[in-house]
Design a protein around this motif. Structure first.
Motif, PDB file in Angstrom:
ATOM      1  N   ASN A 142       0.831  -1.205   0.000  1.00  0.00           N
ATOM      2  CA  ASN A 142       0.000   0.000   0.000  1.00  0.00           C
ATOM      3  C   ASN A 142       0.861   1.250   0.000  1.00  0.00           C
ATOM      4  O   ASN A 142       1.892   1.291   0.665  1.00  0.00           O
ATOM      5  N   GLU A 143       0.409   2.253  -0.708  1.00  0.00           N
ATOM      6  CA  GLU A 143       1.043   3.574  -0.655  1.00  0.00           C
ATOM      7  C   GLU A 143       0.408   4.295   0.532  1.00  0.00           C
ATOM      8  O   GLU A 143      -0.766   4.662   0.482  1.00  0.00           O
ATOM      9  N   ILE A 144       1.159   4.461   1.611  1.00  0.00           N
ATOM     10  CA  ILE A 144       0.556   5.014   2.827  1.00  0.00           C
ATOM     11  C   ILE A 144       0.968   6.450   3.123  1.00  0.00           C
ATOM     12  O   ILE A 144       0.306   7.122   3.916  1.00  0.00           O
ATOM     13  N   GLU A 145       2.043   6.927   2.509  1.00  0.00           N
ATOM     14  CA  GLU A 145       2.473   8.305   2.779  1.00  0.00           C
ATOM     15  C   GLU A 145       1.361   9.275   2.426  1.00  0.00           C
ATOM     16  O   GLU A 145       0.740   9.182   1.380  1.00  0.00           O
ATOM     17  N   GLY A 146       1.105  10.205   3.357  1.00  0.00           N
ATOM     18  CA  GLY A 146       0.064  11.215   3.149  1.00  0.00           C
ATOM     19  C   GLY A 146      -1.326  10.757   3.541  1.00  0.00           C
ATOM     20  O   GLY A 146      -2.264  11.551   3.534  1.00  0.00           O
ATOM     21  N   LYS A 147      -1.466   9.502   3.915  1.00  0.00           N
ATOM     22  CA  LYS A 147      -2.780   8.964   4.274  1.00  0.00           C
ATOM     23  C   LYS A 147      -2.903   8.831   5.786  1.00  0.00           C
ATOM     24  O   LYS A 147      -1.918   8.708   6.502  1.00  0.00           O
ATOM     25  N   THR A 148      -4.146   8.842   6.251  1.00  0.00           N
ATOM     26  CA  THR A 148      -4.411   8.654   7.673  1.00  0.00           C
ATOM     27  C   THR A 148      -4.539   7.157   7.949  1.00  0.00           C
ATOM     28  O   THR A 148      -5.250   6.449   7.239  1.00  0.00           O
ATOM     29  N   VAL A 149      -3.806   6.718   8.961  1.00  0.00           N
ATOM     30  CA  VAL A 149      -3.826   5.308   9.348  1.00  0.00           C
ATOM     31  C   VAL A 149      -4.038   5.184  10.851  1.00  0.00           C
ATOM     32  O   VAL A 149      -3.776   6.116  11.609  1.00  0.00           O
ATOM     33  N   THR A 150      -4.501   4.024  11.237  1.00  0.00           N
ATOM     34  CA  THR A 150      -4.567   3.663  12.653  1.00  0.00           C
ATOM     35  C   THR A 150      -3.554   2.547  12.869  1.00  0.00           C
ATOM     36  O   THR A 150      -3.545   1.553  12.137  1.00  0.00           O
ATOM     37  N   ILE A 151      -2.688   2.762  13.843  1.00  0.00           N
ATOM     38  CA  ILE A 151      -1.615   1.806  14.146  1.00  0.00           C
ATOM     39  C   ILE A 151      -1.754   1.336  15.588  1.00  0.00           C
ATOM     40  O   ILE A 151      -1.975   2.129  16.494  1.00  0.00           O
ATOM     41  N   THR A 152      -1.612   0.038  15.750  1.00  0.00           N
ATOM     42  CA  THR A 152      -1.548  -0.575  17.070  1.00  0.00           C
ATOM     43  C   THR A 152      -0.147  -1.163  17.201  1.00  0.00           C
ATOM     44  O   THR A 152       0.326  -1.856  16.296  1.00  0.00           O
ATOM     45  N   GLY A 153       0.517  -0.851  18.309  1.00  0.00           N
ATOM     46  CA  GLY A 153       1.868  -1.356  18.489  1.00  0.00           C
ATOM     47  C   GLY A 153       2.310  -1.341  19.932  1.00  0.00           C
ATOM     48  O   GLY A 153       1.676  -0.727  20.796  1.00  0.00           O
ATOM     49  N   VAL A 154       3.404  -2.019  20.172  1.00  0.00           N
ATOM     50  CA  VAL A 154       3.982  -2.125  21.509  1.00  0.00           C
ATOM     51  C   VAL A 154       4.807  -0.870  21.795  1.00  0.00           C
ATOM     52  O   VAL A 154       5.608  -0.443  20.959  1.00  0.00           O
ATOM     53  N   ALA A 155       4.610  -0.291  22.963  1.00  0.00           N
ATOM     54  CA  ALA A 155       5.400   0.881  23.365  1.00  0.00           C
ATOM     55  C   ALA A 155       6.865   0.486  23.469  1.00  0.00           C
ATOM     56  O   ALA A 155       7.207  -0.586  23.982  1.00  0.00           O
ATOM     57  N   PHE A 156       7.722   1.344  22.956  1.00  0.00           N
ATOM     58  CA  PHE A 156       9.165   1.109  22.979  1.00  0.00           C
ATOM     59  C   PHE A 156       9.835   2.464  23.167  1.00  0.00           C
ATOM     60  O   PHE A 156       9.501   3.418  22.480  1.00  0.00           O
ATOM     61  N   ILE A 157      10.754   2.546  24.123  1.00  0.00           N
ATOM     62  CA  ILE A 157      11.501   3.781  24.337  1.00  0.00           C
ATOM     63  C   ILE A 157      12.848   3.626  23.648  1.00  0.00           C
ATOM     64  O   ILE A 157      13.676   2.806  24.040  1.00  0.00           O
ATOM     65  N   ASP A 158      13.049   4.424  22.616  1.00  0.00           N
ATOM     66  CA  ASP A 158      14.301   4.374  21.874  1.00  0.00           C
ATOM     67  C   ASP A 158      15.368   5.146  22.641  1.00  0.00           C
ATOM     68  O   ASP A 158      15.054   6.019  23.459  1.00  0.00           O
ATOM     69  N   ILE A 159      16.609   4.830  22.370  1.00  0.00           N
ATOM     70  CA  ILE A 159      17.693   5.613  22.968  1.00  0.00           C
ATOM     71  C   ILE A 159      17.653   7.010  22.354  1.00  0.00           C
ATOM     72  O   ILE A 159      17.104   7.209  21.273  1.00  0.00           O
ATOM     73  N   ASP A 160      18.209   7.967  23.044  1.00  0.00           N
ATOM     74  CA  ASP A 160      18.291   9.326  22.522  1.00  0.00           C
ATOM     75  C   ASP A 160      19.358   9.341  21.439  1.00  0.00           C
ATOM     76  O   ASP A 160      20.524   9.079  21.692  1.00  0.00           O
ATOM     77  N   HIS A 161      18.936   9.636  20.215  1.00  0.00           N
ATOM     78  CA  HIS A 161      19.880   9.624  19.095  1.00  0.00           C
ATOM     79  C   HIS A 161      20.743  10.886  19.048  1.00  0.00           C
ATOM     80  O   HIS A 161      21.631  10.992  18.224  1.00  0.00           O
ATOM     81  N   VAL A 162      20.494  11.843  19.910  1.00  0.00           N
ATOM     82  CA  VAL A 162      21.298  13.042  20.121  1.00  0.00           C
ATOM     83  C   VAL A 162      21.315  13.975  18.900  1.00  0.00           C
ATOM     84  O   VAL A 162      22.063  14.915  18.859  1.00  0.00           O
ATOM     85  N   TYR A 163      20.536  13.718  17.916  1.00  0.00           N
ATOM     86  CA  TYR A 163      20.434  14.636  16.792  1.00  0.00           C
ATOM     87  C   TYR A 163      18.958  14.933  16.564  1.00  0.00           C
ATOM     88  O   TYR A 163      18.095  14.127  16.904  1.00  0.00           O
ATOM     89  N   PRO A 176       7.259  -3.396  17.984  1.00  0.00           N
ATOM     90  CA  PRO A 176       6.804  -3.484  16.615  1.00  0.00           C
ATOM     91  C   PRO A 176       5.351  -3.032  16.446  1.00  0.00           C
ATOM     92  O   PRO A 176       4.573  -3.036  17.405  1.00  0.00           O
ATOM     93  N   ILE A 177       5.020  -2.664  15.205  1.00  0.00           N
ATOM     94  CA  ILE A 177       3.616  -2.424  14.866  1.00  0.00           C
ATOM     95  C   ILE A 177       2.946  -3.787  14.796  1.00  0.00           C
ATOM     96  O   ILE A 177       3.468  -4.722  14.190  1.00  0.00           O
ATOM     97  N   LEU A 178       1.787  -3.891  15.430  1.00  0.00           N
ATOM     98  CA  LEU A 178       1.042  -5.151  15.436  1.00  0.00           C
ATOM     99  C   LEU A 178      -0.121  -5.139  14.465  1.00  0.00           C
ATOM    100  O   LEU A 178      -0.602  -6.188  14.041  1.00  0.00           O
ATOM    101  N   LYS A 179      -0.581  -3.916  14.124  1.00  0.00           N
ATOM    102  CA  LYS A 179      -1.717  -3.792  13.202  1.00  0.00           C
ATOM    103  C   LYS A 179      -1.685  -2.409  12.595  1.00  0.00           C
ATOM    104  O   LYS A 179      -1.349  -1.430  13.275  1.00  0.00           O
ATOM    105  N   ILE A 180      -2.038  -2.312  11.311  1.00  0.00           N
ATOM    106  CA  ILE A 180      -2.143  -1.026  10.629  1.00  0.00           C
ATOM    107  C   ILE A 180      -3.325  -1.107   9.675  1.00  0.00           C
ATOM    108  O   ILE A 180      -3.484  -2.099   8.952  1.00  0.00           O
ATOM    109  N   THR A 181      -4.172  -0.076   9.710  1.00  0.00           N
ATOM    110  CA  THR A 181      -5.336  -0.004   8.828  1.00  0.00           C
ATOM    111  C   THR A 181      -5.538   1.433   8.366  1.00  0.00           C
ATOM    112  O   THR A 181      -5.068   2.367   9.010  1.00  0.00           O
ATOM    113  N   PHE A 182      -6.254   1.553   7.256  1.00  0.00           N
ATOM    114  CA  PHE A 182      -6.652   2.902   6.791  1.00  0.00           C
ATOM    115  C   PHE A 182      -7.885   3.324   7.555  1.00  0.00           C
ATOM    116  O   PHE A 182      -8.664   2.548   8.004  1.00  0.00           O
TER     117      PHE A 182
END
Length: 182
Positions: A142-163, A176-182
């Motif tokens: 699917n071409e998803i850029e620019g579209k509204t989606v609903t995403i279900t996923g597990v919370a994850f705290i990324d390290i601070d990339h400092v930029y 990870p994302i567990l589900k994505i829909t339009f």
């Protein structure tokens, strides 16, 4: 002798530049907190399977208890699954093989959601492998850029990339994302 040294130098540069990347099948889910990102750590069995509806802004305002480092174990916050809706600002296949899907809301808040690369031997042991495969198939077909989606996923705290990058101010992601829909 100079030709041998030059050839060796060029070979080393070529190999190091091509040892990771979008087209390298060995690139797999990065290596920073990898087990937590793809839910293969021991605590992943404790992840709640009941998703909580939230907003991009609310997730970005959650208080993160400490500065997360590469060796930080799964935090209690990372035992939660969230469902959010937003416009896809950017969808890009990263060097680690994951798709980064950057969502934006009407207030200009961002969050990064990641579709893990299911073909990696690390990912195959994830308790969510079937969802990871379904999400990846959706993103690739699917071409998803620019579209509204609903995403279900597990919370994850990324390290601070400092930029500076467009992300949640507390470095929270859904990975990870567990589900994505339009």
């Amino acid at each position: 002798m100079k030709k041998i040294i030059l050839f060796s130098l060029i070979s080393v540069i070529y190999i190091s530049c091509n040892s990771k990347g979008k087209n390298n099948p060995q690139s797999c889910n990065g290596n920073t907190r990898r087990e937590i990102k793809i839910c293969t750590d021991a605590k992943s069995e404790l992840i709640s399977l009941i998703s909580e509806k939230s907003t991009i802004g609310d997730l970005g305002n959650i208080s993160v208890p400490l500065k997360v480092k590469s060796e930080t174990e799964r935090l209690d916050l990372e035992l939660r699954v969230y469902e959010i809706t937003g416009k896809v600002d950017k969808c890009k296949k990263e060097h680690d093989g994951d798709y980064h899907i950057r969502l934006i809301d009407s207030d200009g808040n961002y969050i990064i959601c990641e579709s893990a690369k299911p073909g990696c031997h690390y990912t195959k042991n994830s308790k969510f492998i079937s969802q990871i495969i379904e999400v990846r198939d959706f993103v690739k077909s699917n071409e998803i850029e620019g579209k509204t989606v609903t995403i279900t996923g597990v919370a994850f705290i990324d390290i601070d990339h400092v930029y500076a990058r467009k992300q949640a101010k507390n470095n929270i992601e859904l990975h990870p994302i567990l589900k994505i829909t339009f």
